[in-house]
Design an enzyme around this catalytic site. Structure first.
Site, short mmCIF file in Angstrom:
data_model
loop_
_atom_site.label_atom_id
_atom_site.label_comp_id
_atom_site.label_asym_id
_atom_site.label_seq_id
_atom_site.Cartn_x
_atom_site.Cartn_y
_atom_site.Cartn_z
N CYS A 472 -22.89 -29.41 -13.60
CA CYS A 472 -24.26 -29.17 -13.13
C CYS A 472 -24.59 -30.30 -12.17
O CYS A 472 -23.89 -30.49 -11.18
CB CYS A 472 -25.24 -29.07 -14.29
SG CYS A 472 -25.10 -30.37 -15.53
N SER A 473 -25.59 -31.10 -12.46
CA SER A 473 -25.87 -32.27 -11.63
C SER A 473 -25.32 -33.53 -12.30
O SER A 473 -24.48 -34.23 -11.75
CB SER A 473 -27.37 -32.41 -11.39
OG SER A 473 -27.64 -33.54 -10.59
N ALA A 474 -25.80 -33.81 -13.52
CA ALA A 474 -25.29 -34.97 -14.26
C ALA A 474 -24.05 -34.63 -15.07
O ALA A 474 -23.32 -35.52 -15.49
CB ALA A 474 -26.38 -35.52 -15.18
N ILE A 476 -24.05 -32.99 -18.07
CA ILE A 476 -24.23 -33.09 -19.53
C ILE A 476 -25.23 -32.06 -20.06
O ILE A 476 -25.07 -31.59 -21.19
CB ILE A 476 -24.70 -34.51 -19.95
CG1 ILE A 476 -25.98 -34.91 -19.21
CG2 ILE A 476 -23.60 -35.53 -19.70
CD1 ILE A 476 -26.51 -36.27 -19.63
N GLY A 477 -26.26 -31.69 -19.31
CA GLY A 477 -27.31 -30.81 -19.83
C GLY A 477 -26.91 -29.35 -19.78
O GLY A 477 -26.54 -28.75 -20.79
N GLN A 516 -28.59 -31.89 -23.42
CA GLN A 516 -29.36 -33.12 -23.22
C GLN A 516 -30.76 -33.09 -23.78
O GLN A 516 -31.30 -34.12 -24.16
CB GLN A 516 -29.42 -33.42 -21.72
CG GLN A 516 -29.93 -34.80 -21.38
CD GLN A 516 -29.84 -35.06 -19.90
OE1 GLN A 516 -29.45 -34.18 -19.15
NE2 GLN A 516 -30.19 -36.24 -19.48
#
Length: 541
Positions: A472-474, A476-477, A516
């Site tokens: 995704c972006s990080a 983790i979420g 997250q």
């Protein structure tokens, strides 16, 4: 004493003639003026009241005064018990004094004449007033005082500010109910520690500044990340790191936590946000302390400076220079799959400009057949660089060519070919576009459909499929939501039960912070509840 004798001096009413009689009289008689009123006597006679009237009767005026006084005493009693009697009594006394002074100047009024009330009327008035007073006092004494709100215990502080999910049970199915949608603020994908770090631009690896921040100020974007600067067991001198008792306990929890859910238990738990919230906050995040990485220039390789790959499971790129640790670094972790199978997935951050070449190196090195992207290019700020070409591009000797783009309602599928020298491979790139900005989806079926499509594509690769890259972006979420949903779907099909808590703990062992937010944790439960219903319908058919 009659009323006419008491009201001397007032004009007497003139007897009116009937219209018929008046018309028959001569005009002179019609125009006759009325007789003049009798002149008032110089000294009006005064009659004494009847004998015994003062002791056995009560005038209307006195009765009204008695009733007003009783109501006044009743109000005084109630207000005195409520704590406002003193000031109210003073103000009311002044008002009554002024009113009596005005009434004395008004003179006699016709309706307050000499009419009297007998003893039965007086007793009835007294009984009514007494009943009202006693009933009011008893009600006031028996009324239970409101209980003060119980303060939340310290451990519930974080739960009290948690957001409500942006979906409802009716939205799990294909039909949308417009009234069920909730307009909520954005949910940042942000880990929670004790203080906030201000992050400089990616090109400026200067020293970081730390300042205190309230909870509401943290609710921004992933740029406003947090960092625990006082982790117990951390050695301040040098880069040595000791495992603290708190971290050891967290590690044991991640290894042992489990809660197997059957179908009915899964449905009930999915509808209990407070239970899910309490369970989510018990799971350790297992984030990495930045002090574990002593690599110069590492800041240019991470999208977010406090979201780092866990060392034991991180992906290491092959590098021609073993003395350069930065060339082998990428912010990515191997993730175990169903039943603990190793290297089923790779969870990674959304590539930035300086890591696009590293990303494609990882794709080629791991022989990845499938990439799942669950973010938009921009959501308030940049979330991911567009790392794929419109047609063709070359990165580190790997030629990347987009052969075809398939558009569906919830995702875009790109069929990509990779070539290096004489070796050629195929790659499927799923870009899931139905995940809304800064919150969870309103409906679960689109994600379940994507999970099923990816599983079928992986089965076509054979029994030993290479790792599927999810980002995704990080990383983790949303990445954690997709991988957890995929693992739990397999468990539900094969075992008939599901253990979302154990799956979440397994994911966080491999990469800290997976799934997250509490809202994402609830969404996974809702998705699995819907999937179980779908399986039940298929088996009944």
């Amino acid at each position: 004493m009659c009323c006419s004798e008491r009201l001397l001096g007032l004009p007497q009413p003139v007897e009116m003639e009937a219209p018929d009689e008046a018309e028959g009289l001569p005009s002179k008689q019609k125009e006759m003026p009325p007789p003049p009123p009798p002149s008032p006597p110089s000294e009006p006679a005064q009659k004494l009241p009847p004998q015994g009237a003062g002791s056995h009767s009560l005038t209307v005026r006195s009765s009204l005064c008695l009733f007003a006084a009783s109501q006044f005493l009743l109000a005084c009693g109630v207000l005195w018990l409520s704590g406002h009697g003193h000031s109210w009594l003073q103000n009311t006394t002044d008002l009554i004094s002024s009113s009596l002074t005005v009434l004395n100047h008004l003179g006699p009024v016709a309706w307050l004449g000499s009419g009297t009330w007998g003893i039965p009327s007086l007793l009835l008035v007294s009984l009514t007033v007494s009943l009202v007073i006693v009933t009011t006092l008893v009600w006031h004494l028996l009324k239970a005082p409101p209980e003060p709100p119980a303060p939340l215990p310290p451990e519930d502080r974080r739960q009290s500010v948690s957001r409500q999910p942006s979906f409802t049970y009716s939205e799990w199915m294909e039909e949308k109910v417009e009234d069920d949608f909730l307009d909520l603020d954005a949910v940042p994908e942000t880990p929670v520690f004790d203080c906030v770090m201000d992050i400089k631009p990616e090109t400026d690896p200067a020293s970081l500044t730390v300042k205190s921040m309230g909870l509401q100020e943290r609710r921004g974007s992933n740029v406003s990340l947090t960092l625990d600067m006082c982790t117990p067991g951390c050695n301040e001198e040098g880069f040595g790191y000791l495992v603290s008792p708190r971290e050891e306990s967290a590690h044991e929890y991640l290894l042992s936590a489990s809660r197997v859910l059957r179908a009915e238990e899964l449905h009930e738990k999915a509808l209990d946000p407070f239970l899910l919230q309490a369970e989510f906050f018990e799971i350790p995040m297992n984030f990495v302390d930045p002090k574990e990485y002593d690599i110069p220039g590492l800041v240019r390789k991470n999208r977010y400076k406090t979201i780092l790959p866990n060392p034991h499971s991180r992906v290491r790129l092959t590098s021609p220079d073993p003395e350069d640790p930065l060339s082998s670094y990428i912010n990515a972790n191997y993730i175990r799959g169903y039943s603990g199978e190793e290297k089923v997935y790779i969870a990674t951050q959304g590539p930035i400009v300086s890591t696009v070449a590293d990303f494609w190196r990882m794709v080629w090195q791991e022989r990845t057949p499938i990439i799942v992207m669950i973010t938009n290019i921009e959501e308030m700020n940049e979330k991911c660089t567009e790392y794929w070409p419109e047609e063709q591009v070359v990165h580190d000797g790997v030629e990347i060519t987009v052969q075809k783009v398939i558009h569906t309602e919830d995702y875009r599928l790109r069929l990509i070919s990779l070539r290096r020298g004489t070796e050629e491979r195929s790659l499927k790139h799923y870009w899931f576009t139905s995940w809304p900005d800064q919150k969870t989806p309103d409906r679960a079926p689109p994600l379940l459909h994507l999970v099923r499509e990816v599983e079928e594509a992986a089965q076509q690769e054979g029994p030993h499929c290479s790792p599927i890259i999810v980002h995704c972006s990080a990383g983790i979420g949303r990445t954690g939501c997709f991988i957890a949903t995929s693992i739990c779907c397999q468990q539900l099909r094969r075992e008939g039960v599901v253990d979302i808590l154990k799956t979440t703990c397994q994911l966080r062992q491999d990469r800290g912070g997976m799934i997250q937010t509490c809202e994402q944790y609830q969404f996974v439960h809702h998705a699995m509840s819907l999937y179980e219903k779908q399986l039940s319908l298929q088996s009944s058919e």
